[in-house]
Write a protein that holds these residues in place. Structure first.
Motif, PDB file in Angstrom:
ATOM      1  N   HIS A   1      14.834  -1.809 -17.921  1.00 27.00           N
ATOM      2  CA  HIS A   1      14.293  -3.186 -17.746  1.00 27.00           C
ATOM      3  C   HIS A   1      13.383  -4.038 -16.892  1.00 27.00           C
ATOM      4  N   PRO A   2      12.535  -3.333 -16.226  1.00 28.61           N
ATOM      5  CA  PRO A   2      11.082  -4.414 -15.350  1.00 28.61           C
ATOM      6  C   PRO A   2      11.204  -5.676 -15.729  1.00 28.61           C
ATOM      7  N   LEU A   3      10.984  -6.155 -17.360  1.00 25.87           N
ATOM      8  CA  LEU A   3      10.790  -7.420 -17.372  1.00 25.87           C
ATOM      9  C   LEU A   3      12.069  -8.505 -17.142  1.00 25.87           C
ATOM     10  N   LEU A   4      12.921  -8.068 -17.459  1.00 25.29           N
ATOM     11  CA  LEU A   4      13.889  -8.850 -16.921  1.00 25.29           C
ATOM     12  C   LEU A   4      14.236  -8.899 -15.359  1.00 25.29           C
ATOM     13  N   TRP A   5      14.045  -8.053 -14.875  1.00 21.59           N
ATOM     14  CA  TRP A   5      14.231  -7.820 -12.860  1.00 21.59           C
ATOM     15  C   TRP A   5      12.899  -9.341 -12.615  1.00 21.59           C
ATOM     16  N   LEU A   6      11.740  -9.095 -13.182  1.00 18.55           N
ATOM     17  CA  LEU A   6      10.689  -9.908 -12.907  1.00 18.55           C
ATOM     18  C   LEU A   6      10.943 -11.307 -12.958  1.00 18.55           C
ATOM     19  N   MET A   7      11.555 -11.654 -14.585  1.00 13.15           N
ATOM     20  CA  MET A   7      11.648 -13.440 -14.272  1.00 13.15           C
ATOM     21  C   MET A   7      13.038 -13.886 -13.514  1.00 13.15           C
ATOM     22  N   ILE A   8      13.993 -13.027 -13.336  1.00 13.41           N
ATOM     23  CA  ILE A   8      15.130 -12.989 -12.548  1.00 13.41           C
ATOM     24  C   ILE A   8      14.581 -13.201 -11.121  1.00 13.41           C
ATOM     25  N   SER A   9      13.485 -12.415 -10.733  1.00 10.72           N
ATOM     26  CA  SER A   9      13.314 -12.114  -9.212  1.00 10.72           C
ATOM     27  C   SER A   9      11.751 -13.795  -8.749  1.00 10.72           C
ATOM     28  N   LEU A  10      11.348 -14.264  -9.914  1.00  7.50           N
ATOM     29  CA  LEU A  10      10.480 -15.099  -9.982  1.00  7.50           C
ATOM     30  C   LEU A  10      11.754 -16.076 -10.187  1.00  7.50           C
ATOM     31  N   ALA A  11      12.900 -16.392 -10.726  1.00  2.00           N
ATOM     32  CA  ALA A  11      13.948 -17.269 -10.858  1.00  2.00           C
ATOM     33  C   ALA A  11      14.855 -17.601  -9.828  1.00  2.00           C
ATOM     34  N   PHE A  12      14.678 -16.688  -8.495  1.00  2.00           N
ATOM     35  CA  PHE A  12      15.153 -16.407  -7.757  1.00  2.00           C
ATOM     36  C   PHE A  12      14.337 -16.912  -6.536  1.00  2.00           C
ATOM     37  N   THR A  13      13.338 -16.629  -6.398  1.00  2.00           N
ATOM     38  CA  THR A  13      11.987 -17.583  -6.221  1.00  2.00           C
ATOM     39  C   THR A  13      11.879 -19.003  -5.693  1.00  2.00           C
ATOM     40  N   TYR A  14      11.579 -19.226  -7.477  1.00  2.00           N
ATOM     41  CA  TYR A  14      12.066 -21.186  -7.683  1.00  2.00           C
ATOM     42  C   TYR A  14      13.455 -21.716  -6.988  1.00  2.00           C
ATOM     43  N   CYS A  15      13.698 -20.991  -6.788  1.00  2.00           N
ATOM     44  CA  CYS A  15      15.477 -21.249  -6.637  1.00  2.00           C
ATOM     45  C   CYS A  15      15.409 -21.283  -5.224  1.00  2.00           C
ATOM     46  N   LEU A  16      14.659 -20.667  -4.300  1.00  2.00           N
ATOM     47  CA  LEU A  16      14.465 -21.121  -2.490  1.00  2.00           C
ATOM     48  C   LEU A  16      13.472 -21.984  -2.467  1.00  2.00           C
TER      49      LEU A  16
ATOM     50  N   PHE B   1       0.790  -1.073   0.039  1.00  2.00           N
ATOM     51  CA  PHE B   1       0.319   0.196  -0.036  1.00  2.00           C
ATOM     52  C   PHE B   1       1.053   1.468   0.007  1.00  2.00           C
ATOM     53  N   LEU B   2       1.427   1.380   1.332  1.00  2.00           N
ATOM     54  CA  LEU B   2       2.897   2.607   0.647  1.00  2.00           C
ATOM     55  C   LEU B   2       3.725   2.327  -0.521  1.00  2.00           C
ATOM     56  N   ILE B   3       4.108   1.757  -0.995  1.00  2.00           N
ATOM     57  CA  ILE B   3       4.766   1.928  -1.767  1.00  2.00           C
ATOM     58  C   ILE B   3       4.099   2.380  -3.780  1.00  2.00           C
ATOM     59  N   GLY B   4       2.410   1.469  -3.024  1.00  2.00           N
ATOM     60  CA  GLY B   4       1.684   2.461  -4.344  1.00  2.00           C
ATOM     61  C   GLY B   4       1.658   3.863  -4.016  1.00  2.00           C
ATOM     62  N   ILE B   5       1.720   4.017  -2.810  1.00  2.00           N
ATOM     63  CA  ILE B   5       1.604   5.363  -2.829  1.00  2.00           C
ATOM     64  C   ILE B   5       2.716   6.659  -3.441  1.00  2.00           C
ATOM     65  N   TYR B   6       3.829   6.533  -3.172  1.00  2.00           N
ATOM     66  CA  TYR B   6       4.955   5.725  -3.232  1.00  2.00           C
ATOM     67  C   TYR B   6       5.683   6.006  -4.972  1.00  2.00           C
ATOM     68  N   ILE B   7       4.941   4.765  -5.141  1.00  2.00           N
ATOM     69  CA  ILE B   7       5.149   5.126  -6.789  1.00  2.00           C
ATOM     70  C   ILE B   7       4.959   5.747  -7.690  1.00  2.00           C
ATOM     71  N   LYS B   8       2.831   6.483  -6.844  1.00  2.00           N
ATOM     72  CA  LYS B   8       2.712   7.503  -7.770  1.00  2.00           C
ATOM     73  C   LYS B   8       2.854   9.511  -7.167  1.00  2.00           C
ATOM     74  N   LYS B   9       3.641   9.125  -5.895  1.00  2.00           N
ATOM     75  CA  LYS B   9       4.044  10.204  -5.563  1.00  2.00           C
ATOM     76  C   LYS B   9       5.839  11.003  -6.462  1.00  2.00           C
ATOM     77  N   PHE B  10       6.560   9.810  -6.490  1.00  2.00           N
ATOM     78  CA  PHE B  10       7.667  10.340  -7.294  1.00  2.00           C
ATOM     79  C   PHE B  10       8.272   9.269  -8.458  1.00  2.00           C
ATOM     80  N   GLY B  11       6.952   8.311  -8.641  1.00  2.00           N
ATOM     81  CA  GLY B  11       6.986   7.754  -9.849  1.00  2.00           C
ATOM     82  C   GLY B  11       8.878   6.438  -9.540  1.00  2.00           C
ATOM     83  N   THR B  12       9.113   6.162 -10.141  1.00  2.00           N
ATOM     84  CA  THR B  12      10.372   4.862 -10.728  1.00  2.00           C
ATOM     85  C   THR B  12      10.709   4.559 -11.782  1.00  2.00           C
ATOM     86  N   SER B  13      12.096   4.803 -11.784  1.00  2.00           N
ATOM     87  CA  SER B  13      13.161   4.772 -12.479  1.00  2.00           C
ATOM     88  C   SER B  13      13.483   3.423 -12.600  1.00  2.00           C
ATOM     89  N   ILE B  14      12.967   2.529 -12.676  1.00  2.00           N
ATOM     90  CA  ILE B  14      13.349   0.761 -12.911  1.00  2.00           C
ATOM     91  C   ILE B  14      13.361   1.005 -14.173  1.00  2.00           C
TER      92      ILE B  14
END
Length: 361
Positions: free
Chosen positions: A229-244, A214-227
């Protein structure tokens, strides 16, 4: 001029609920996994380890558990969207009460409907059950907040009660302080899940877990995000979760689903803005999908026969089942929304709020 919501975000809301349904299907499918392959690794949480005896069992396990992380990702994404829409708005206690009232009456509606079906034919829902057990189950469906069911509904209601105060504070603090608050809440809620800490606001299924998105949603709306290649990082995040999950099957809580949800939201926000009346209308029943498929046990208590066995162990069908569930609820909840407008349920809530004001003044 009526302001319309960006359909990119409404589409993300639909995706969030489909992820939750697929997670529940994955969770329920474990009843079909051969129990002899479940071993236990004795550590601070005594985690289960699945040791397949054949290639077929290995493929079944991979298919069933592939969707396991999606539940908390869907929850975090749904709440993040709520925070995004709440940023910069003056949310009064009256608006908060109206939101809570509409959520609660929706749950009451479906809870009573579920209870009626249970009374008519309880065997289809629960199999063998004593009269006392049936009565308790019916009361649980009608009063989930009091009897500890529908954790997401309970947590979301509490968040909506606190939302006027959270938005008031976050509208005035700096980017640095809001970042600090997000990190602190995320760490505390994660500690509550992984250690025996006294700071117990979360443990996965509670209010503490959904404050961060909820707080992150507020943050993104107020200040935006500079991430980048988010799709690449999403794949990496999911792969890391599967490894764990190889070492801890239930490693689907904590910060990793939150990270994946943020990245998924950014991916969808990178789409070109557009408006679709159909998508926005479909998104309006998203919370009802959660309520209905949980109360009616669409996923957790499907009858165990050859058809459902085929569904459970063919994980490629999970998205199809989730989409069909969403479509079915859409048809029914559209009628429910019309009935609520006809009987002026929201107006009744306003009268209740005015009555409470007079009582406390």
């Amino acid at each position: 001029m009526v302001k319309v919501r960006d359909s990119r975000i409404e589409l993300a809301r639909i995706v969030a609920m489909i992820l939750i349904v697929m997670h529940h299907l994955s969770f329920a499918s474990t009843q079909y996994i051969d129990p002899t392959i479940i071993k236990y690794h004795i550590n601070f949480v005594s985690t289960p380890i699945l040791v397949p005896n054949s290639l077929e069992q290995l493929l079944n396990i991979i298919g069933v558990y592939f969707y396991r992380p999606y539940g908390k990702i869907g929850v975090a994404l749904f709440v993040l969207i709520t925070g995004y829409f709440s940023a910069g708005k003056i949310m009064t206690v009256s608006k908060s009460f109206t939101k809570v009232w509409m959520l609660w009456t929706e749950v009451w509606f479906y809870g009573v409907l579920t209870a009626i079906f249970e009374i008519i034919n309880p065997a289809n829902f629960f199999g063998s059950m004593t009269n006392r057990g049936l009565i308790r189950q019916i009361l649980t469906d009608i009063f989930p907040f009091s009897l500890g069911t529908l954790w997401f509904f309970q947590a979301f209601v509490m968040l909506m009660v606190l939302a006027p105060f959270i938005t008031a504070v976050t509208s005035k603090i700096s980017k640095q302080k809001l970042s600090y608050l997000i990190v602190a809440v995320t760490i505390f809620s994660s500690l509550a899940m992984y250690t025996n800490t006294n700071f117990n606001v979360g443990q996965g299924n509670a209010l503490g877990y959904i404050i961060s998105p909820f707080l992150i949603g507020i943050y993104i709306k107020k200040f935006g995000t500079s991430i980048k290649h988010p799709l690449l990082w999403l794949m990496i995040s999911l792969a890391f979760t599967y490894c764990l999950m190889i070492f801890w099957v239930d490693f689907t809580y904590g910060p990793m689903p939150l990270v994946s949800a943020v990245l998924l939201f950014v991916v969808m926000m990178n789409f070109k803005p557009f408006y679709s009346k159909a998508i926005n209308k479909t998104a309006s029943v998203a919370f009802a999908v959660y309520i209905v498929h949980e109360l009616f046990n669409f996923v957790h208590h499907l009858p165990m026969n050859e058809t459902t066995h085929l569904l459970y162990l063919n994980s490629i069908l999970y998205p199809v089942f989730a989409i069909l569930t969403y479509g079915l609820v859409f048809v029914f909840d559209t009628l429910r929304q019309q009935a609520f407008r006809l009987f002026k349920v929201e107006l009744l809530g306003n009268k209740v709020m005015n009555g409470l004001r007079k009582l406390f003044n």
